[in-house]
Design a protein around this motif. Structure first.
Motif, PDB file in Angstrom:
ATOM      1  N   GLU A 450     -90.571 -24.561  -2.585  1.00  0.00           N
ATOM      2  CA  GLU A 450     -90.606 -23.097  -2.436  1.00  0.00           C
ATOM      3  C   GLU A 450     -90.790 -22.376  -3.773  1.00  0.00           C
ATOM      4  O   GLU A 450     -90.147 -21.371  -4.059  1.00  0.00           O
ATOM      5  CB  GLU A 450     -89.340 -22.599  -1.731  1.00  0.00           C
ATOM      6  N   ASP A 453     -95.642 -18.104  -4.544  1.00  0.00           N
ATOM      7  CA  ASP A 453     -95.524 -16.647  -4.534  1.00  0.00           C
ATOM      8  C   ASP A 453     -95.807 -16.164  -3.106  1.00  0.00           C
ATOM      9  O   ASP A 453     -96.959 -15.924  -2.727  1.00  0.00           O
ATOM     10  CB  ASP A 453     -96.528 -16.058  -5.533  1.00  0.00           C
ATOM     11  N   LYS A 454     -94.731 -16.033  -2.328  1.00  0.00           N
ATOM     12  CA  LYS A 454     -94.906 -15.737  -0.898  1.00  0.00           C
ATOM     13  C   LYS A 454     -95.557 -14.379  -0.691  1.00  0.00           C
ATOM     14  O   LYS A 454     -96.371 -14.191   0.212  1.00  0.00           O
ATOM     15  CB  LYS A 454     -93.549 -15.780  -0.197  1.00  0.00           C
ATOM     16  N   GLU A 455     -95.177 -13.445  -1.523  1.00  0.00           N
ATOM     17  CA  GLU A 455     -95.725 -12.087  -1.380  1.00  0.00           C
ATOM     18  C   GLU A 455     -97.242 -12.077  -1.574  1.00  0.00           C
ATOM     19  O   GLU A 455     -97.995 -11.498  -0.797  1.00  0.00           O
ATOM     20  CB  GLU A 455     -95.069 -11.191  -2.424  1.00  0.00           C
ATOM     21  N   PHE A 456     -97.678 -12.792  -2.630  1.00  0.00           N
ATOM     22  CA  PHE A 456     -99.110 -12.850  -2.922  1.00  0.00           C
ATOM     23  C   PHE A 456     -99.856 -13.518  -1.762  1.00  0.00           C
ATOM     24  O   PHE A 456    -100.900 -13.047  -1.317  1.00  0.00           O
ATOM     25  CB  PHE A 456     -99.333 -13.635  -4.226  1.00  0.00           C
ATOM     26  N   ALA A 458     -98.913 -13.793   1.362  1.00  0.00           N
ATOM     27  CA  ALA A 458     -98.898 -12.951   2.573  1.00  0.00           C
ATOM     28  C   ALA A 458     -99.895 -11.816   2.465  1.00  0.00           C
ATOM     29  O   ALA A 458    -100.546 -11.434   3.449  1.00  0.00           O
ATOM     30  CB  ALA A 458     -97.488 -12.399   2.784  1.00  0.00           C
ATOM     31  N   SER A 459    -100.072 -11.294   1.261  1.00  0.00           N
ATOM     32  CA  SER A 459    -100.927 -10.113   1.135  1.00  0.00           C
ATOM     33  C   SER A 459    -102.403 -10.442   0.939  1.00  0.00           C
ATOM     34  O   SER A 459    -103.266  -9.644   1.285  1.00  0.00           O
ATOM     35  CB  SER A 459    -100.455  -9.251  -0.039  1.00  0.00           C
ATOM     36  N   GLY A 532     -99.849 -17.199  -7.197  1.00  0.00           N
ATOM     37  CA  GLY A 532    -100.185 -15.784  -7.396  1.00  0.00           C
ATOM     38  C   GLY A 532    -100.717 -15.463  -8.775  1.00  0.00           C
ATOM     39  O   GLY A 532    -100.673 -14.314  -9.215  1.00  0.00           O
TER      40      GLY A 532
END
Ligand code: FES
Length: 676
Positions: A450, A453-456, A458-459, A532
């Motif tokens: 984990e 960069d989950k945000e990157f 997802a977006s 990311g």
């Protein structure tokens, strides 16, 4: 940022915080002599020739190391300043040999210039000659340290710009001198003979060998080096229409005053007596010089005959990743509009196509994504399948500067030892050809732990789930078995990579020339997307180019599947636009790649070829087979500077100009277009 105002020679001038008195003076058009100052080096205030007077305190200070401060009242030409400068220059001359008449630095000597500008000729000080043996065994550099003024430009250039650190001061006081570790000759040291110290030395202490006593050069031409994809700016010094020497163009922001050994000394070919100077036609197996009219007449007749007999696709054009953008543009237009075929390609096919495919399918680019400056903004640089200190020295310098001066981490993946190993935080040495497994293994560690960069994702990333599940077999243990890299090191590399941001990835032929090159490039881009780092200032993909204009040749449409600017041949609107602009009907369908041209010639489908500035008889795989195939063509035209192995097979040879004899532009590996 608030401006700082000072009084300079009675006039109020304003500068920016951080500027030195010298910076502001020069910006304001006030000349101050310097010897140890160089814009790309940290100022050290060694020579003191740049002294100025602060009228408030009466202090004399070296302007190159004195920051401007509000309210300063500076005089650059007061009697005290002038007298002090004269004393300083006389002290230097007192320990300088009286060899100006025979010193080849001649009118290029900055010490002599500064002295004569100040009216210092006669030196009424006791002479303190420096004794030094002239060192001239190596083939490139001659050192006569009796002429050294201890400005440390050579040392600082080697340490700060090139990152090599081959020389430093040795000894103190009068015996102090720039020397290698253990005072060994340069050829026995870490010196790479890049010539940067030679270009910066203000006197004749360090000179280029073999180009001495040529007299004063009359012209300096700013141009671009043609040896690799870095695109270093060079200044060619010319006398009597002959190239005498090359030095770095200090105003070029890419190389900032540096060059490599090829860029500094590799220009003998320009005036080589072996250059082809006249078109030649092969008759009864012998090459005969003919006029341009006759040669071009034969070329036109033969291409016309083959086109009419076998169709336009029996012809092919092989352009050059060493030629200019303009030449490649014309070549592809000639192939498409005159010969009527899309069988056109360039020499970067062997190493560039993996990037074009791998990057396009992942991040929608076809080449290097960031500027070379971005390397030095990275927290981590991953170098895979590349040896930049040798193949792209400017990139090597930037990597070393990032590690040494900006605390960047260096992660190396290469089966072979390279000079960067001693700079690396971690070096993974996988079995040749197993990079893809290793990169996928790193991706799996990043996902499993984990670190992504989950945000990157997802977006802006599509297909992540499918990608992640496709990695199920790439456990560190499995990848360790495949690659030979210990599984702990794979995990360590993945963690290093994921925890840094921005990250830059530099890759070269060790990735792109493998059969799975495109997949490996995609795997590298995937790593950046997982963390990311893509799109960040300083993070990105750096695809090294073997030749000076591999990127430009492709940009110009010297490709079988794209028109200029990567306009697809399948795009009806783009095709129509070019047809209108070029006033011709463009051929249908994708043409042959360079390798397919050879295969086509073997099968008898390709019967005539025009090869410009490439030597496939040597550079292609299965070179003897390639030579046989080229020899079997109905008609082969080769345009080159020399009688290469490929040219020897030609029916017609056309002479070509070198980069130093023509105009145009090159596009370097990071996409900078520069005038030649
Ligand atoms: Fe300022 Fe040398 S130029 S001290």
């Amino acid at each position: 940022m608030e401006a700082i105002t000072i009084t300079l020679n009675g006039r109020e001038v304003s500068g920016r915080p951080g500027m030195t008195v010298l910076d502001l003076a020069r910006e304001s058009g006030v000349d101050i002599p310097t010897l140890c100052h160089y814009p790309h080096l940290e100022p050290i205030g060694a020579c003191r020739i740049c002294i100025v007077e602060d009228e408030r305190s009466g202090a004399l200070m070296a302007s190159c190391v004195t920051p401007i401060a509000p309210g300063m009242v500076i005089n650059t030409e007061s009697p005290r300043v002038q007298e002090s400068r004269k004393t300083i220059i006389k002290l230097m001359l007192a320990s300088h040999p009286d060899s100006c008449l025979v010193c080849d630095k001649g009118n290029r000597c900055q010490l002599r210039k500064v002295a004569s500008d100040m009216g210092v000729g006669f030196v009424d000080f006791q002479r303190i000659p420096q004794m030094a043996v002239i060192e001239e065994v190596n083939p490139f550099i001659e050192r006569d340290l009796s002429k050294c003024i201890l400005c440390a430009k050579c040392i600082r250039a080697c340490q700060e710009l090139v990152g090599e650190g081959a020389i430093d001061y040795l000894g103190r006081g009068f015996i102090s001198k720039p020397a290698t570790l253990g005072d060994l000759p340069l050829e026995n040291s870490e010196c790479t003979f890049c010539g940067t110290c030679v270009a910066l030395c203000p006197t004749g202490a360090i000179m280029e060998k073999g180009r001495t006593y040529t007299g004063t050069t009359t012209t300096t031409v700013r141009t671009v080096c043609s040896f690799c994809g870095c695109g270093c700016g060079i200044s060619l010094e010319v006398k009597d229409n002959r190239l005498v020497r090359a030095r770095p163009d200090e105003d070029n922001p890419l190389n900032r005053g540096t060059l490599c050994v090829r860029g500094s000394y590799g220009y003998d070919f320009v005036h080589s007596p072996e250059r082809l100077t006249s078109p030649m036609v092969k008759r009864n197996g012998n090459l005969e010089a003919v006029s341009w009219e006759e040669a071009l007449g034969v070329v036109a007749d033969e291409f016309k005959r083959i086109k009419e007999t076998h169709g336009p696709n029996s012809l092919a054009v092989f352009g050059s990743s060493k030629c200019t953008n303009e030449e490649n543009y014309l070549l592809q237009r000639f192939a498409r509009c005159v010969l009527g075929t899309n069988n056109v390609d360039n020499g970067s096919r062997l190493y560039n196509s993996a990037s074009h495919v791998g990057l396009w399918e992942t991040i929608g680019c076809r080449d290097t994504t960031n500027s070379i400056d971005g390397l030095e903004q990275s927290q981590l640089i991953l170098v895979v399948g590349a040896n930049p200190t040798s193949s792209a020295p400017l990139v090597g310098y930037a990597i070393k500067r990032a590690v040494k001066r900006k605390d960047a981490k260096l992660l190396l993946i290469n089966p072979q030892w390279t000079k960067l190993v001693s700079w690396a935080h971690l070096w993974l040495s996988p079995r040749a050809g197993t990079d893809l497994a290793l990169l996928n293994g790193m991706a799996k560690v990043i996902i499993d732990e984990e670190l992504l960069d989950k945000e990157f994702i997802a977006s802006g990333v599509s297909g992540f789930e499918a990608f992640a599940s496709g990695l199920s077999e790439y456990t560190p243990e499995y990848v360790g078995k495949v690659t030979g890299v210990p599984s702990e090191e794979i995990c360590q590399a993945a963690r290093l990579f994921a925890k840094a941001n921005p990250v830059s990835i530099v890759y070269g032929n060790g990735i792109t020339q493998y059969v799975n090159g495109a997949s490996s490039v995609a795997a590298l881009a995937n790593l950046l997307m997982l963390t990311g780092s893509i799109g960040d200032e300083g993070g990105g993909m750096y695809a090294l180019q073997r030749e000076n204009n591999g990127r430009g040749a492709s940009d110009m449409g010297s490709l079988p599947d794209f028109l200029p600017g990567y306009q697809s041949l399948d795009d009806a609107q783009a095709k129509m636009n070019f047809e209108t602009r070029w006033d011709c009907q463009l051929p249908m369908g994708v043409g042959l790649t360079a390798l397919e041209m050879i295969a086509g010639a073997k099968e008898g489908k390709v019967r005539g070829m025009y090869i410009v500035g490439e030597n496939p008889s040597v550079s292609f795989p299965h070179s003897s087979l390639v030579s046989q195939v080229l020899e079997s063509l109905d008609f082969l035209v080769v345009q080159d500077m020399f009688l290469t192995d490929t040219a020897k097979l030609a029916n017609i040879i056309l002479p070509a100009s070198s980069f130093a004899e023509k105009e145009g532009t090159f596009t370097n590996f990071d996409g900078t277009v520069q005038r030649v």
